[in-house]
Scaffold this motif. Structure first.
Motif, mmCIF file in Angstrom:
data_model
loop_
_atom_site.group_PDB
_atom_site.id
_atom_site.type_symbol
_atom_site.label_atom_id
_atom_site.label_comp_id
_atom_site.label_asym_id
_atom_site.label_seq_id
_atom_site.Cartn_x
_atom_site.Cartn_y
_atom_site.Cartn_z
ATOM 1 N N GLY A 130 -0.448 -0.495 2.522
ATOM 2 C CA GLY A 130 0.597 0.137 3.313
ATOM 3 C C GLY A 130 1.962 0.032 2.655
ATOM 4 O O GLY A 130 2.734 0.999 2.629
ATOM 5 N N ILE A 131 2.280 -1.140 2.116
ATOM 6 C CA ILE A 131 3.567 -1.324 1.452
ATOM 7 C C ILE A 131 3.638 -0.463 0.200
ATOM 8 O O ILE A 131 4.675 0.170 -0.081
ATOM 9 N N VAL A 132 2.547 -0.404 -0.568
ATOM 10 C CA VAL A 132 2.519 0.452 -1.756
ATOM 11 C C VAL A 132 2.789 1.903 -1.362
ATOM 12 O O VAL A 132 3.600 2.604 -1.989
ATOM 13 N N SER A 133 2.146 2.378 -0.303
ATOM 14 C CA SER A 133 2.336 3.760 0.139
ATOM 15 C C SER A 133 3.764 4.015 0.591
ATOM 16 O O SER A 133 4.353 5.060 0.279
ATOM 17 N N LEU A 134 4.338 3.061 1.332
ATOM 18 C CA LEU A 134 5.699 3.238 1.832
ATOM 19 C C LEU A 134 6.702 3.272 0.684
ATOM 20 O O LEU A 134 7.610 4.113 0.657
ATOM 21 N N VAL A 135 6.551 2.362 -0.263
ATOM 22 C CA VAL A 135 7.467 2.313 -1.404
ATOM 23 C C VAL A 135 7.399 3.611 -2.203
ATOM 24 O O VAL A 135 8.431 4.196 -2.570
ATOM 25 N N ARG A 136 6.209 4.074 -2.466
ATOM 26 C CA ARG A 136 6.063 5.308 -3.253
ATOM 27 C C ARG A 136 6.546 6.532 -2.492
ATOM 28 O O ARG A 136 6.987 7.516 -3.103
ATOM 29 N N ALA A 137 6.493 6.482 -1.172
ATOM 30 C CA ALA A 137 6.947 7.619 -0.367
ATOM 31 C C ALA A 137 8.442 7.856 -0.475
ATOM 32 O O ALA A 137 8.923 8.952 -0.199
ATOM 33 N N VAL A 138 9.205 6.822 -0.861
ATOM 34 C CA VAL A 138 10.658 7.000 -1.021
ATOM 35 C C VAL A 138 11.067 7.000 -2.489
ATOM 36 O O VAL A 138 12.235 6.826 -2.809
ATOM 37 N N GLY A 139 10.096 7.182 -3.391
ATOM 38 C CA GLY A 139 10.425 7.289 -4.804
ATOM 39 C C GLY A 139 10.499 5.979 -5.540
ATOM 40 O O GLY A 139 10.921 5.946 -6.708
ATOM 41 N N GLY A 140 10.105 4.878 -4.897
ATOM 42 C CA GLY A 140 10.069 3.594 -5.580
ATOM 43 C C GLY A 140 8.740 3.390 -6.282
ATOM 44 O O GLY A 140 7.841 4.235 -6.225
ATOM 45 N N GLU A 141 8.615 2.261 -6.945
ATOM 46 C CA GLU A 141 7.375 1.908 -7.627
ATOM 47 C C GLU A 141 6.843 0.594 -7.059
ATOM 48 O O GLU A 141 7.614 -0.333 -6.805
#
Length: 439
Positions: free
Chosen positions: A347-358
């Motif tokens: 979930g954290i991976v998905s959330l981070v990537r959803a805002v352009g983070g890695e």
């Protein structure tokens, strides 16, 4: 309950214009459930903490209902105990049902059925199975219903349990040991086999047992429980530090405050204030009676290095914070996040990537870490779309992240926040965030 607090399939958020507000967390779900169980040991059937708004948490409501059914006893048919999506209600109520003669039929959500339970079942059956306790699934290939036939008999005076997957196993057994110590008028023990996860939550259990008149003495890996004294009442549970993490971030984004927190509450998520300061933010507090009003100010100066196993429920909020920091953050010992209401690592991976983070997972043996890289300055998307997979903390993290970055967001399954904080969207709206239901 306002419209924005009602169950919806998704919520649309516009966090582009915020304003200061005085935010207030709900009663602590962790404390309240332990307090209710401590009260059950002392006064079965008595309703406690009516002012704590049990509807603010579906987990608390499940705990209340389960304890009420245990106190009423059984009829000709098995008594239903629906734990919903609550790990604490399931694990704690199982410990009490095992000691209560009768047949108990436990049920819950599919996700709850996937979460770890075997160490607790093995511990209960090892000690009480020879005296008549049985715990079995009605169908071998399905988690529910879980059928329990409790017993009043005992031959031993200790439980032995592995708590690496969850401290809730040891906590459940401590409450069971307390019930038996009171009933049988002698000391019962819980022996920890190996390290127990999230010891801060185990400390909460010990605190509520002591408040309920039980003495708990640790000698090495053995916790001995005895009924030491009678008490007339239990104190009200404090405000929820687990929910406060989201509100502290909202107060930083909006210039507001977070009210009503107990600075002395022994809750592991109180460490969130330390995380904010580690990032270089100023956290001021003003005492108002027995509680504090917090205000978060300043510009972040660095990323974070955090042991996720010490306060795992804070990690979704911390991941949102990490996306607003100027440098990367790392969550270590993060494997524990996989067995929550969702796989929170994913979930954290998905959330981070959803805002352009890695987000970069790594592992060393059985221990996992997660490196979180914020999006480049000015490169975050204007809109966030996120499915929390039914996880209340991931939904709140996504909404909070939208406020931190000034985004529009669509959050699926938004009603799942009711598991711990049904008033969350009301607090969010108080900061100027515009909300629309999308049915």
């Amino acid at each position: 309950m306002s419209a924005i607090q009602q169950a919806v399939s998704s919520v649309l958020i516009d966090a582009s214009r915020l304003r200061p507000a005085a935010l207030r967390p709900p009663p602590s779900k962790s404390d309240l459930q332990r307090a209710l169980l401590a009260g059950h040991l002392l006064w079965p059937g008595r309703s406690l903490f009516a002012t704590a708004e049990p509807e603010s948490s579906t987990d608390v409501a499940a705990m209340r209902a389960g304890l009420a059914r245990l106190a009423r006893g059984v009829g000709d048919e098995p008594t239903e105990i629906d734990c919903g999506d609550g790990g604490v209600p399931l694990r704690f109520l199982l410990g009490q049902a095992a000691l209560t003669p009768g047949r108990w039929r436990f049920s819950g959500t599919p996700r709850l059925g996937e979460r770890p339970l075997r160490p607790l079942l093995d511990a209960l059956l090892s000690t009480l199975g020879p005296c008549g306790l049985s715990i079995e699934r009605a169908a071998p290939d399905a988690p529910w219903p879980l059928m329990v036939e409790g017993t009043r008999q005992s031959r031993e005076s200790s439980f032995t349990c592995e708590g690496a997957a969850s401290s809730q196993f040891v906590s459940s057994l401590l409450f069971a040991a307390a019930a038996l110590a009171k009933r049988e008028r002698h000391t019962w023990s819980v022996i920890e086999r190996g390290a127990t996860a999230s010891t801060g939550y185990l400390d909460l259990t010990l605190r509520w047992l002591e408040r309920a008149g039980f003495s708990v003495i640790r000698e090495g890996s053995t916790l001995s429980v005895a009924h030491a004294r009678e008490v007339e009442a239990l104190p009200e549970p404090p405000a929820d530090w687990s929910s406060a993490g989201y509100l502290l971030l909202l107060s930083w984004a909006s210039g507001g405050t977070v009210e009503g927190l107990d600075p002395d509450a022994p809750h592991p998520d109180r460490a969130f204030v330390d995380y904010l300061r580690q990032a270089g933010l100023a956290v001021d507090s003003v005492r108002i009676g027995d509680h504090l009003s917090f205000k978060v100010m300043g510009s972040a100066q660095s990323g974070l290095e955090v042991d996720a196993s010490l306060a795992p429920d804070s990690m979704p909020a911390l991941a949102a914070l990490a996306m607003a920091l100027p440098s990367p953050s790392r969550l270590t010992n993060a494997t524990i996040l996989r067995a929550k209401e969702s796989d929170r690592m994913e979930g954290i991976v998905s959330l981070v990537r959803a805002v352009g983070g890695e987000a970069t997972p790594s592992s060393s043996g059985a221990s996992e870490s997660l490196l979180l890289m914020p999006p480049p300055a000015g490169r975050a998307p204007r809109e966030l779309f996120f499915d929390p997979k039914g996880d209340h903390r991931m939904a709140m993290a996504a909404a909070t992240l939208a406020a931190l970055l000034g985004l529009r967001a669509r959050i699926q399954d938004a009603h799942c926040v009711a598991k711990s904080f049904s008033g969350f969207y009301g607090e969010l709206a108080a900061t100027g965030v515009k909300l629309e239901r999308d049915l």
